[in-house]
Design a protein around this motif. Structure first.
Motif, PDB file in Angstrom:
ATOM      1  N   VAL A   6       0.850  -1.183   0.000  1.00 35.24           N
ATOM      2  CA  VAL A   6       0.000   0.000   0.000  1.00 35.24           C
ATOM      3  C   VAL A   6       0.883   1.229   0.000  1.00 35.24           C
ATOM      4  O   VAL A   6       1.824   1.337   0.777  1.00 35.24           O
ATOM      5  CB  VAL A   6      -0.929   0.009   1.229  1.00 35.24           C
ATOM      6  N   VAL A   7       0.620   2.156  -0.881  1.00 34.57           N
ATOM      7  CA  VAL A   7       1.415   3.362  -0.984  1.00 34.57           C
ATOM      8  C   VAL A   7       1.032   4.320   0.135  1.00 34.57           C
ATOM      9  O   VAL A   7      -0.143   4.614   0.342  1.00 34.57           O
ATOM     10  CB  VAL A   7       1.195   4.033  -2.360  1.00 34.57           C
ATOM     11  N   GLU A   8       2.034   4.798   0.872  1.00 33.13           N
ATOM     12  CA  GLU A   8       1.762   5.754   1.933  1.00 33.13           C
ATOM     13  C   GLU A   8       1.588   7.130   1.303  1.00 33.13           C
ATOM     14  O   GLU A   8       2.483   7.642   0.648  1.00 33.13           O
ATOM     15  CB  GLU A   8       2.929   5.780   2.942  1.00 33.13           C
ATOM     16  N   GLN A   9       0.446   7.745   1.493  1.00 27.53           N
ATOM     17  CA  GLN A   9       0.156   9.027   0.892  1.00 27.53           C
ATOM     18  C   GLN A   9      -0.509   9.928   1.914  1.00 27.53           C
ATOM     19  O   GLN A   9      -1.264   9.462   2.764  1.00 27.53           O
ATOM     20  CB  GLN A   9      -0.772   8.864  -0.321  1.00 27.53           C
ATOM     21  N   THR A  10      -0.218  11.212   1.825  1.00 23.91           N
ATOM     22  CA  THR A  10      -0.849  12.189   2.686  1.00 23.91           C
ATOM     23  C   THR A  10      -1.751  13.066   1.850  1.00 23.91           C
ATOM     24  O   THR A  10      -1.290  13.758   0.949  1.00 23.91           O
ATOM     25  CB  THR A  10       0.207  13.060   3.391  1.00 23.91           C
ATOM     26  N   VAL A  11      -3.040  13.032   2.124  1.00 19.45           N
ATOM     27  CA  VAL A  11      -3.981  13.889   1.418  1.00 19.45           C
ATOM     28  C   VAL A  11      -3.924  15.269   2.055  1.00 19.45           C
ATOM     29  O   VAL A  11      -4.153  15.427   3.246  1.00 19.45           O
ATOM     30  CB  VAL A  11      -5.408  13.314   1.494  1.00 19.45           C
ATOM     31  N   VAL A  12      -3.586  16.269   1.230  1.00 22.60           N
ATOM     32  CA  VAL A  12      -3.396  17.605   1.778  1.00 22.60           C
ATOM     33  C   VAL A  12      -4.573  18.529   1.530  1.00 22.60           C
ATOM     34  O   VAL A  12      -4.711  19.533   2.200  1.00 22.60           O
ATOM     35  CB  VAL A  12      -2.097  18.230   1.229  1.00 22.60           C
ATOM     36  N   GLU A  13      -5.387  18.237   0.558  1.00 24.86           N
ATOM     37  CA  GLU A  13      -6.580  19.057   0.338  1.00 24.86           C
ATOM     38  C   GLU A  13      -7.532  18.291  -0.557  1.00 24.86           C
ATOM     39  O   GLU A  13      -7.168  17.343  -1.215  1.00 24.86           O
ATOM     40  CB  GLU A  13      -6.217  20.408  -0.293  1.00 24.86           C
ATOM     41  N   SER A  14      -8.761  18.721  -0.577  1.00 23.30           N
ATOM     42  CA  SER A  14      -9.749  18.124  -1.461  1.00 23.30           C
ATOM     43  C   SER A  14     -10.772  19.194  -1.785  1.00 23.30           C
ATOM     44  O   SER A  14     -11.214  19.917  -0.902  1.00 23.30           O
ATOM     45  CB  SER A  14     -10.424  16.934  -0.774  1.00 23.30           C
ATOM     46  N   ARG A  15     -11.120  19.308  -3.057  1.00 24.37           N
ATOM     47  CA  ARG A  15     -12.062  20.345  -3.419  1.00 24.37           C
ATOM     48  C   ARG A  15     -13.116  19.773  -4.350  1.00 24.37           C
ATOM     49  O   ARG A  15     -12.832  18.867  -5.139  1.00 24.37           O
ATOM     50  CB  ARG A  15     -11.354  21.520  -4.111  1.00 24.37           C
ATOM     51  N   PRO A  16     -14.356  20.252  -4.277  1.00 23.55           N
ATOM     52  CA  PRO A  16     -15.376  19.786  -5.207  1.00 23.55           C
ATOM     53  C   PRO A  16     -15.070  20.289  -6.608  1.00 23.55           C
ATOM     54  O   PRO A  16     -14.515  21.365  -6.781  1.00 23.55           O
ATOM     55  CB  PRO A  16     -16.665  20.406  -4.662  1.00 23.55           C
ATOM     56  N   MET A  17     -15.416  19.523  -7.615  1.00 22.29           N
ATOM     57  CA  MET A  17     -15.150  19.902  -8.997  1.00 22.29           C
ATOM     58  C   MET A  17     -16.440  19.770  -9.791  1.00 22.29           C
ATOM     59  O   MET A  17     -16.691  18.762 -10.449  1.00 22.29           O
ATOM     60  CB  MET A  17     -14.045  19.028  -9.603  1.00 22.29           C
ATOM     61  N   THR A  49     -18.459  16.523 -10.006  1.00 18.52           N
ATOM     62  CA  THR A  49     -17.662  15.420  -9.485  1.00 18.52           C
ATOM     63  C   THR A  49     -17.632  15.519  -7.969  1.00 18.52           C
ATOM     64  O   THR A  49     -18.049  16.507  -7.378  1.00 18.52           O
ATOM     65  CB  THR A  49     -16.216  15.478 -10.014  1.00 18.52           C
ATOM     66  N   ILE A  50     -17.098  14.474  -7.319  1.00 16.30           N
ATOM     67  CA  ILE A  50     -16.879  14.546  -5.879  1.00 16.30           C
ATOM     68  C   ILE A  50     -15.507  15.159  -5.638  1.00 16.30           C
ATOM     69  O   ILE A  50     -14.752  15.402  -6.560  1.00 16.30           O
ATOM     70  CB  ILE A  50     -16.987  13.157  -5.222  1.00 16.30           C
ATOM     71  N   GLY A  51     -15.192  15.428  -4.360  1.00 19.36           N
ATOM     72  CA  GLY A  51     -13.901  16.016  -4.042  1.00 19.36           C
ATOM     73  C   GLY A  51     -12.755  15.131  -4.506  1.00 19.36           C
ATOM     74  O   GLY A  51     -12.795  13.906  -4.350  1.00 19.36           O
ATOM     75  N   ILE A  52     -11.731  15.721  -5.105  1.00 21.23           N
ATOM     76  CA  ILE A  52     -10.578  14.975  -5.596  1.00 21.23           C
ATOM     77  C   ILE A  52      -9.423  15.163  -4.618  1.00 21.23           C
ATOM     78  O   ILE A  52      -9.001  16.292  -4.368  1.00 21.23           O
ATOM     79  CB  ILE A  52     -10.170  15.462  -6.998  1.00 21.23           C
ATOM     80  N   PRO A  53      -8.876  14.075  -4.037  1.00 20.52           N
ATOM     81  CA  PRO A  53      -7.795  14.220  -3.070  1.00 20.52           C
ATOM     82  C   PRO A  53      -6.480  14.592  -3.740  1.00 20.52           C
ATOM     83  O   PRO A  53      -6.111  14.028  -4.777  1.00 20.52           O
ATOM     84  CB  PRO A  53      -7.712  12.833  -2.430  1.00 20.52           C
ATOM     85  N   PHE A  54      -5.774  15.541  -3.143  1.00 18.17           N
ATOM     86  CA  PHE A  54      -4.440  15.895  -3.582  1.00 18.17           C
ATOM     87  C   PHE A  54      -3.428  15.288  -2.616  1.00 18.17           C
ATOM     88  O   PHE A  54      -3.710  15.134  -1.427  1.00 18.17           O
ATOM     89  CB  PHE A  54      -4.284  17.408  -3.652  1.00 18.17           C
ATOM     90  N   ILE A  55      -2.258  14.945  -3.111  1.00 19.40           N
ATOM     91  CA  ILE A  55      -1.277  14.189  -2.345  1.00 19.40           C
ATOM     92  C   ILE A  55      -0.028  15.025  -2.116  1.00 19.40           C
ATOM     93  O   ILE A  55       0.488  15.660  -3.045  1.00 19.40           O
ATOM     94  CB  ILE A  55      -0.890  12.888  -3.087  1.00 19.40           C
ATOM     95  N   ASP A  56       0.461  15.020  -0.897  1.00 17.68           N
ATOM     96  CA  ASP A  56       1.716  15.681  -0.589  1.00 17.68           C
ATOM     97  C   ASP A  56       2.871  14.906  -1.218  1.00 17.68           C
ATOM     98  O   ASP A  56       2.897  13.676  -1.191  1.00 17.68           O
ATOM     99  CB  ASP A  56       1.889  15.746   0.934  1.00 17.68           C
ATOM    100  N   ASN A  57       3.813  15.626  -1.827  1.00 18.89           N
ATOM    101  CA  ASN A  57       5.007  15.006  -2.413  1.00 18.89           C
ATOM    102  C   ASN A  57       4.654  14.011  -3.519  1.00 18.89           C
ATOM    103  O   ASN A  57       5.196  12.918  -3.600  1.00 18.89           O
ATOM    104  CB  ASN A  57       5.832  14.305  -1.319  1.00 18.89           C
ATOM    105  N   ALA A  58       3.719  14.407  -4.389  1.00 16.12           N
ATOM    106  CA  ALA A  58       3.268  13.520  -5.467  1.00 16.12           C
ATOM    107  C   ALA A  58       4.320  13.400  -6.563  1.00 16.12           C
ATOM    108  O   ALA A  58       5.153  14.285  -6.756  1.00 16.12           O
ATOM    109  CB  ALA A  58       1.971  14.067  -6.068  1.00 16.12           C
ATOM    110  N   LYS A  59       4.271  12.284  -7.267  1.00 11.25           N
ATOM    111  CA  LYS A  59       5.134  12.117  -8.438  1.00 11.25           C
ATOM    112  C   LYS A  59       4.631  12.977  -9.584  1.00 11.25           C
ATOM    113  O   LYS A  59       5.402  13.675 -10.246  1.00 11.25           O
ATOM    114  CB  LYS A  59       5.165  10.641  -8.855  1.00 11.25           C
TER     115      LYS A  59
END
Length: 275
Positions: free
Chosen positions: A3-14, A17-27
């Motif tokens: 399982v990839v360790e990820q930190t969700v830093v924000e999410s906004r409605p679009m 669509t439903i809120g899309i999670p953003f990831i800290d230190n993303a590739k």
């Protein structure tokens, strides 16, 4: 699968669509991406993060834009006349959608495996050696030999071809050809591997081998796979993104998407009401 360790830093409605999670230190960090074919818009305001060493599956009905979006990751849409991409597309800190970005080193960092196996009309050895040669990654034959062997081993093909490296790549079976294309891709040490329906032309046994390979490769590479098979997405990916009519509707942990989707369009697709 790890399982990839990820930190969700924000999410906004679009929009719808439903809120899309953003990831800290993303590739990969993609924001407000639109794609047009001449006057026709194919992708609408898509924002998405891909984590390091993550397997991200993109699913949706035929024509929903998932392959078009995938081609944004390494500027393959540049090869299509009349195609225009806007928005921010960052590979770590590099803005790859900038007009001055050199696509040659970009495509070495972000390799691609296509729907239909496409080995070069060369020997098995030369198929894998081609990339390291043109990118100047090796200077001696012994180094090239090592790259070829290592790449074929990582692609799970070495034991099957080590005694016939001079045979044409096209002489291999379909599943072997696809693994040869994967070996050719990883020979230039990419950071990301894009896969566009990599198993659609393969039989179930070859498909299972490619899926096992994806799990093995995810230890060292970030992988983004477009697939028409929900079962395959469920088997191979950490997270799944659902596209509908050019919009990213939902992205979440794969298990959650398939067992408890957060949007009615995703649920309708998963249950076969749309497709």
């Amino acid at each position: 699968m790890t399982v990839v360790e990820q930190t969700v830093v924000e999410s906004r409605p679009m929009g719808d669509t439903i809120g899309i999670p953003f990831i800290d230190n993303a590739k990969f960090s993609l924001r407000n991406v639109d794609v047009f074919y001449s006057d026709k818009q194919a992708i609408f305001n898509v924002s998405l993060d891909i984590g390091k060493n993550e397997v991200m599956a993109m699913i949706g009905p035929s024509g929903c834009g998932k392959s078009t979006f995938l081609r944004c990751f390494n500027r393959m849409n540049d090869t299509i006349a009349g195609c225009r991409v806007s928005g921010s597309l960052k590979l770590e800190e590099q803005e790859i959608n900038h007009p001055k970005t050199d696509v040659v080193p970009l495509r070495a960092r972000v390799g691609m495996v296509f729907q239909k196996p496409n080995p070069f009309p060369k020997t098995i050895y030369e198929n894998v050696a081609y990339g390291p040669r043109i990118h100047g990654l090796v200077s001696k034959r012994i180094e090239l030999d090592e790259v070829v062997e290592t790449s074929l081993q990582r692609a799970g093909l070495w034991d099957e071809v080590k005694d016939r490296l001079d045979a044409p790549g096209t002489s291999l079976s379909g599943g072997q050809q696809q693994r040869l294309c994967i070996a050719r891709t990883i020979a230039v040490s990419p950071e990301v591997i894009l896969m566009d329906e990599p198993c659609s032309a393969l039989d179930p046994i070859a498909t299972a081998r490619i899926e096992e390979l994806i799990a093995e490769l995810s230890e060292n590479y970030t992988i983004v796979i477009v697939t028409h098979s929900m079962q395959q997405a469920a088997r191979v990916s950490n997270r799944t993104a659902y596209f509908h009519l050019g919009k990213l509707i939902e992205v979440n942990d794969t298990e959650k998407v398939f067992t408890n989707p957060g949007h009615q369009l995703t649920e309708a697709y998963i249950t076969g009401r749309i497709g």
